[in-house]
Design a protein around this motif. Structure first.
Motif, PDB file in Angstrom:
ATOM      1  N   SER A   8      43.772  39.136  44.644  1.00  0.00           N
ATOM      2  CA  SER A   8      44.324  38.910  43.068  1.00  0.00           C
ATOM      3  C   SER A   8      45.680  39.193  42.842  1.00  0.00           C
ATOM      4  N   ASP A  63      46.538  40.485  40.029  1.00  0.00           N
ATOM      5  CA  ASP A  63      46.107  41.965  38.255  1.00  0.00           C
ATOM      6  C   ASP A  63      46.323  42.990  39.218  1.00  0.00           C
ATOM      7  N   SER A 116      43.438  34.265  41.841  1.00  0.00           N
ATOM      8  CA  SER A 116      43.380  35.055  40.931  1.00  0.00           C
ATOM      9  C   SER A 116      43.244  35.200  39.423  1.00  0.00           C
ATOM     10  N   THR A 155      39.855  37.931  39.017  1.00  0.00           N
ATOM     11  CA  THR A 155      40.060  38.452  37.862  1.00  0.00           C
ATOM     12  C   THR A 155      38.502  38.498  36.698  1.00  0.00           C
TER      13      THR A 155
END
Length: 227
Positions: free
Chosen positions: A155, A157, A126, A130
């Motif tokens: 991810s 996020d 992740s 990101t």
């Protein structure tokens, strides 16, 4: 995960399950390890592992296909790694400034990757994806991200999770910046570029998952991104 036992006893695991879920949201600190992500007879709570084998707290033995979310490629308790860790631990770890071993690791890693000039280590996938998204946005000055909708995870996020069903708490202003295309369908990618000219910062996908690329899909995708 495959069991080598003919009979599975989950007595201790069942006793702990309620406490796990009472103290830890989802029963695990990692979402993909939670009870709702696994079938009923998967190992509930792991006690130890060796090679590709793991044993749960009830003593049931399993062959662990997942191997640390696919990161433990050498197997659990691999002796050369264990010995290297033992050797380093007395010297401390995780200092506030870089350690010389970080440079040694970077040099060795780059010596094995043709064409790589620099390396930045992250703690998980992740963080890596990101970071790639942020770099692409910073370099291009564009906001939109195109991801392959056929691939399940990129991810934890907001830019990705906002496009999934577990998107509570993520504003649509964030999730709307991520677009989806279909694997092996270059037309779906072309449609995104045509609908959002000069706005897409990067394209993310797995090179291959359960279906191999056809009709030079990856090369066509690269060519399209470089136009």
């Amino acid at each position: 995960m495959h069991t080598t036992n003919t009979y599975l006893d989950f007595t201790r695991s069942n006793q702990l399950r309620a406490k796990f879920n009472a103290l830890i949201p989802g029963g695990s600190h990692t979402y993909s390890k939670g009870d709702d992500q696994w079938p009923e007879f998967a190992a509930p709570y792991i006690a130890r592992g060796k090679g590709c084998h793991v044993w749960d707290i009830d003593g049931n033995e399993f062959i662990e296909y997942g191997m640390g979310l696919r990161s433990v490629t050498l197997g659990h308790g691999y002796e050369p790694v264990v010995e290297a860790v033992k050797k380093q631990l007395p010297h401390g770890s995780n200092f506030v400034r870089p350690a010389a071993i970080e440079l040694e690791c970077a040099e060795q890693f780059l010596s094995m990757i043709s064409g790589a000039e620099m390396v930045k280590f992250g703690k998980n996938g992740s963080d890596a994806t990101t970071a790639a998204v942020k770099l692409a946005r910073a370099y291009t000055g564009r906001d939109l991200i195109a991801i392959c909708g056929d691939h399940p995870f990129f991810s934890i996020d907001d830019w990705f999770i906002g496009t999934t069903k577990i998107n509570a708490g993520i504003p649509s202003a964030i999730s709307d910046l991520t677009l989806k295309f279909s694997y092996n369908q270059i037309e779906s990618v072309q449609a995104l570029f045509e609908a959002h000219p000069g706005q897409i910062a990067c394209v993310l996908l797995e090179a291959e998952r359960w279906r191999p690329p056809t009709d030079q899909f990856l090369q066509q995708l690269k060519d399209l991104c470089h136009k």
